[in-house]
Motif scaffolding. Structure first.
Motif, PDB file in Angstrom:
ATOM      1  N   VAL A 277      56.022  31.299  16.541  1.00 33.22           N
ATOM      2  CA  VAL A 277      55.405  32.535  16.228  1.00 33.22           C
ATOM      3  C   VAL A 277      55.264  33.314  17.455  1.00 33.22           C
ATOM      4  CG1 VAL A 277      52.952  33.624  15.755  1.00 33.22           C
ATOM      5  CG2 VAL A 277      53.588  31.496  14.527  1.00 33.22           C
ATOM      6  N   PRO A 278      55.747  34.498  17.295  1.00 30.08           N
ATOM      7  CA  PRO A 278      55.644  35.668  18.546  1.00 30.08           C
ATOM      8  C   PRO A 278      54.289  35.924  19.007  1.00 30.08           C
ATOM      9  CG  PRO A 278      56.171  36.766  16.337  1.00 30.08           C
ATOM     10  CD  PRO A 278      56.190  35.280  15.969  1.00 30.08           C
ATOM     11  N   MET A 279      54.230  36.499  20.378  1.00 28.40           N
ATOM     12  CA  MET A 279      52.902  36.771  20.629  1.00 28.40           C
ATOM     13  C   MET A 279      52.930  37.970  21.523  1.00 28.40           C
ATOM     14  SD  MET A 279      52.885  34.401  24.265  1.00 28.40           S
ATOM     15  CE  MET A 279      52.070  35.667  25.170  1.00 28.40           C
ATOM     16  N   ILE A 280      51.855  38.655  21.745  1.00 29.31           N
ATOM     17  CA  ILE A 280      51.793  39.843  22.693  1.00 29.31           C
ATOM     18  C   ILE A 280      50.656  39.499  23.411  1.00 29.31           C
ATOM     19  CG2 ILE A 280      51.235  42.124  22.915  1.00 29.31           C
ATOM     20  CD1 ILE A 280      52.277  42.839  19.852  1.00 29.31           C
ATOM     21  N   GLY A 281      51.089  39.480  24.730  1.00 29.32           N
ATOM     22  CA  GLY A 281      50.058  39.026  25.910  1.00 29.32           C
ATOM     23  C   GLY A 281      49.721  40.355  26.808  1.00 29.32           C
ATOM     24  N   TYR A 282      48.691  40.665  26.962  1.00 29.24           N
ATOM     25  CA  TYR A 282      48.008  41.825  27.623  1.00 29.24           C
ATOM     26  C   TYR A 282      48.931  42.045  29.049  1.00 29.24           C
ATOM     27  CZ  TYR A 282      44.605  45.408  28.742  1.00 29.24           C
ATOM     28  OH  TYR A 282      43.880  46.628  28.918  1.00 29.24           O
ATOM     29  N   HIS A 283      49.065  40.988  29.686  1.00 23.13           N
ATOM     30  CA  HIS A 283      49.543  41.274  30.931  1.00 23.13           C
ATOM     31  C   HIS A 283      50.951  40.806  31.088  1.00 23.13           C
ATOM     32  CE1 HIS A 283      45.826  42.176  32.823  1.00 23.13           C
ATOM     33  NE2 HIS A 283      45.133  41.307  32.233  1.00 23.13           N
ATOM     34  N   MET A 284      51.704  40.652  30.008  1.00 24.31           N
ATOM     35  CA  MET A 284      53.247  40.254  30.170  1.00 24.31           C
ATOM     36  C   MET A 284      53.996  41.432  30.457  1.00 24.31           C
ATOM     37  SD  MET A 284      53.249  37.184  29.235  1.00 24.31           S
ATOM     38  CE  MET A 284      51.675  37.123  30.241  1.00 24.31           C
ATOM     39  N   PRO A 285      55.014  41.404  30.849  1.00 28.44           N
ATOM     40  CA  PRO A 285      55.836  42.781  31.266  1.00 28.44           C
ATOM     41  C   PRO A 285      56.071  43.362  30.158  1.00 28.44           C
ATOM     42  CG  PRO A 285      56.887  40.770  32.259  1.00 28.44           C
ATOM     43  CD  PRO A 285      55.959  40.285  31.492  1.00 28.44           C
ATOM     44  N   PHE A 286      55.835  44.856  29.926  1.00 30.06           N
ATOM     45  CA  PHE A 286      56.032  45.555  28.964  1.00 30.06           C
ATOM     46  C   PHE A 286      57.514  45.611  28.367  1.00 30.06           C
ATOM     47  CE2 PHE A 286      56.278  49.674  26.724  1.00 30.06           C
ATOM     48  CZ  PHE A 286      55.139  49.587  26.117  1.00 30.06           C
ATOM     49  N   PRO A 287      57.601  45.433  27.050  1.00 26.39           N
ATOM     50  CA  PRO A 287      56.657  45.854  26.043  1.00 26.39           C
ATOM     51  C   PRO A 287      55.613  44.444  25.687  1.00 26.39           C
ATOM     52  CG  PRO A 287      58.610  45.313  24.877  1.00 26.39           C
ATOM     53  CD  PRO A 287      58.853  45.242  26.291  1.00 26.39           C
ATOM     54  N   ALA A 288      55.709  43.758  26.447  1.00 27.85           N
ATOM     55  CA  ALA A 288      54.652  42.497  26.303  1.00 27.85           C
ATOM     56  C   ALA A 288      54.784  41.634  25.033  1.00 27.85           C
ATOM     57  CB  ALA A 288      53.258  43.145  26.338  1.00 27.85           C
ATOM     58  N   ILE A 289      56.155  41.748  24.450  1.00 31.03           N
ATOM     59  CA  ILE A 289      56.103  40.729  22.967  1.00 31.03           C
ATOM     60  C   ILE A 289      57.223  39.596  23.293  1.00 31.03           C
ATOM     61  CG2 ILE A 289      56.661  41.087  20.575  1.00 31.03           C
ATOM     62  CD1 ILE A 289      56.938  44.225  21.253  1.00 31.03           C
ATOM     63  N   GLY A 290      57.062  38.750  22.963  1.00 28.77           N
ATOM     64  CA  GLY A 290      57.767  37.485  23.358  1.00 28.77           C
ATOM     65  C   GLY A 290      57.560  36.097  22.497  1.00 28.77           C
ATOM     66  N   TYR A 291      58.060  35.282  22.823  1.00 32.11           N
ATOM     67  CA  TYR A 291      58.163  33.673  22.029  1.00 32.11           C
ATOM     68  C   TYR A 291      58.021  32.961  23.179  1.00 32.11           C
ATOM     69  CZ  TYR A 291      60.415  36.070  18.092  1.00 32.11           C
ATOM     70  OH  TYR A 291      60.604  37.076  16.852  1.00 32.11           O
ATOM     71  N   VAL A 292      57.425  31.762  22.674  1.00 32.90           N
ATOM     72  CA  VAL A 292      57.105  30.612  23.644  1.00 32.90           C
ATOM     73  C   VAL A 292      57.948  29.457  23.449  1.00 32.90           C
ATOM     74  CG1 VAL A 292      55.220  29.125  24.535  1.00 32.90           C
ATOM     75  CG2 VAL A 292      54.635  31.510  23.778  1.00 32.90           C
ATOM     76  N   GLU A 293      58.572  28.900  24.451  1.00 30.44           N
ATOM     77  CA  GLU A 293      59.470  27.665  24.270  1.00 30.44           C
ATOM     78  C   GLU A 293      58.951  26.563  25.314  1.00 30.44           C
ATOM     79  OE1 GLU A 293      63.882  26.979  25.567  1.00 30.44           O
ATOM     80  OE2 GLU A 293      62.917  27.664  27.115  1.00 30.44           O
ATOM     81  N   THR A 294      58.754  25.442  24.765  1.00 28.56           N
ATOM     82  CA  THR A 294      58.474  24.284  25.470  1.00 28.56           C
ATOM     83  C   THR A 294      59.571  23.982  26.640  1.00 28.56           C
ATOM     84  OG1 THR A 294      57.129  23.446  23.611  1.00 28.56           O
ATOM     85  CG2 THR A 294      57.718  21.796  25.401  1.00 28.56           C
ATOM     86  N   ARG A 295      58.934  23.824  27.677  1.00 27.10           N
ATOM     87  CA  ARG A 295      60.117  23.562  28.770  1.00 27.10           C
ATOM     88  C   ARG A 295      59.313  22.365  29.696  1.00 27.10           C
ATOM     89  NH1 ARG A 295      64.049  27.355  31.926  1.00 27.10           N
ATOM     90  NH2 ARG A 295      64.860  27.469  29.712  1.00 27.10           N
ATOM     91  N   GLY A 296      59.856  21.108  29.608  1.00 22.92           N
ATOM     92  CA  GLY A 296      59.233  20.143  30.410  1.00 22.92           C
ATOM     93  C   GLY A 296      57.801  19.884  30.137  1.00 22.92           C
ATOM     94  N   GLU A 297      56.828  20.109  31.060  1.00 25.03           N
ATOM     95  CA  GLU A 297      55.535  19.749  30.868  1.00 25.03           C
ATOM     96  C   GLU A 297      54.881  20.901  30.766  1.00 25.03           C
ATOM     97  OE1 GLU A 297      53.748  17.212  33.675  1.00 25.03           O
ATOM     98  OE2 GLU A 297      54.875  15.488  33.323  1.00 25.03           O
ATOM     99  N   GLY A 298      55.484  22.204  30.505  1.00 26.27           N
ATOM    100  CA  GLY A 298      55.094  23.480  30.592  1.00 26.27           C
ATOM    101  C   GLY A 298      55.644  24.413  29.535  1.00 26.27           C
ATOM    102  N   PHE A 299      55.870  25.447  29.696  1.00 26.51           N
ATOM    103  CA  PHE A 299      56.323  26.399  28.742  1.00 26.51           C
ATOM    104  C   PHE A 299      57.279  27.588  29.435  1.00 26.51           C
ATOM    105  CE2 PHE A 299      52.341  24.876  27.282  1.00 26.51           C
ATOM    106  CZ  PHE A 299      52.411  24.438  25.972  1.00 26.51           C
ATOM    107  N   ARG A 300      57.833  28.317  28.826  1.00 24.47           N
ATOM    108  CA  ARG A 300      58.813  29.438  29.087  1.00 24.47           C
ATOM    109  C   ARG A 300      58.463  30.629  27.926  1.00 24.47           C
ATOM    110  NH1 ARG A 300      64.261  31.853  29.061  1.00 24.47           N
ATOM    111  NH2 ARG A 300      64.562  30.883  27.152  1.00 24.47           N
TER     112      ARG A 300
END
Length: 310
Positions: A277-300
């Motif tokens: 599911v895509p997301m918009i994060g208030y403090h992400m680099p503009f235009p602030a829209i993206g996806y989330v990928e699992t990477r190791g024990e964290g995310f990208r």
């Protein structure tokens, strides 16, 4: 075809070099480098129109002190270098979101209160008095600062929605609390126009509140769903697109309950990654829209390119 270079051609080319060098400064001066950066980005989500609005952006020093609580200097520097960003500076972005449901214009958060939200709305062709609903994800100053302009409501025709827990917490703050004082001046005067929601509650059809507490006591995200398509407004769940994703356990200075904020990050980012599911994060680099990928024990965080257009 073979191109032959003669001595005469070489001399002619060499003689032209000073002229080319002389022309360069004039071309550079004519360019000027003054093209305006975009402050609004629109796309479709099913039957919804979505526009992210850049209220402002500024650099900050000492990002490790802000985003790297619990990290070693070496690990923070390594993760920064792996992602091509400096370890000693961060660029902050502040991005409210406008949702056109077809029936109402719903604005999520209002920015810093320095006029950026009105400029971004104007770039999107929307007047502040056209906003029907203002939703406040939480009550930090960079989200409620734009609710008032010169002591009057910026969005004069809007009704307001926010979380019960969030409002009750900040409205009871003692005088002298920076956030509490701003809530009293910017939010409390609009309380009679305000509807309070709980996690799982509906703002309008297709917009559902999601528990994301930790950053503040009543911090919430919002899931948008239209014509079988979904997108989540994550607000301040993750405050930086590299450090807070790669290491959700790294404490963020602004998170009030740091253990709960980490748990919320892991739960929600994990859900977004699993469900794609895509997301918009208030403090992400503009235009602030993206996806989330699992990477190791964290995310990208994976910024959108042409997946969401129109």
């Amino acid at each position: 075809m073979t191109i032959k270079f003669t001595r005469r051609a070489a001399l002619a080319g060499a003689s032209a070099l000073p002229l080319a060098a002389a022309a360069r400064p004039a071309l550079a001066a004519a360019h000027g480098g003054k093209a305006a950066a975009p402050i609004a980005r629109s796309f479709k989500l099913g039957g919804f129109g979505i526009t992210t609005l850049l209220d402002g952006s500024l650099p900050r020093d000492n990002p490790k002190g802000i985003f790297g609580g619990g990290a070693s200097d070496e690990d923070f520097a390594r993760v920064s270098a792996e992602n091509f960003i400096p370890a000693d500076m961060a660029q902050f972005f502040f991005t409210p979101t406008l949702v056109d449901t077809g029936a109402e214009l719903v604005l999520f958060d209002t920015g810093l209160g320095q006029g950026g939200i009105v400029k971004a709305l104007d770039a999107a062709g929307v007047s502040p008095d056209a906003i029907d609903v203002v939703v406040i994800t939480h009550m930090h100053p960079d989200h409620i600062g734009g609710m008032m302009t010169d002591g009057a409501p910026t969005f004069s025709n809007a009704r307001y929605v926010t979380g019960t827990t969030e409002y009750e917490f900040w409205s009871k703050a003692e005088a002298g609390n920076r956030v509490g004082d701003l809530v009293k001046s910017n939010v409390t005067p609009l309380a009679e126009k305000m509807t309070f929601v709980e996690p799982g509650g509906s703002v309008v059809s297709g917009v559902t509140a999601v528990d994301a507490r930790g950053h503040t006591p009543g911090h919430m995200g919002y899931m948008l769903e239209s014509d079988g398509q979904g997108l989540m407004l994550t607000a301040d769940l993750a405050n930086h697109y590299v450090w807070s994703f790669a290491h959700p356990e790294w404490e963020v200075m602004f998170d009030m309950d740091k253990a709960q904020a980490t748990a919320s990050r892991r739960d929600i980012l994990g859900m977004l990654a699993a469900d794609r599911v895509p997301m918009i994060g208030y403090h992400m680099p503009f235009p602030a829209i993206g996806y989330v990928e699992t990477r190791g024990e964290g995310f990208r965080f994976v910024p959108v390119s042409y997946q969401l257009m129109g």
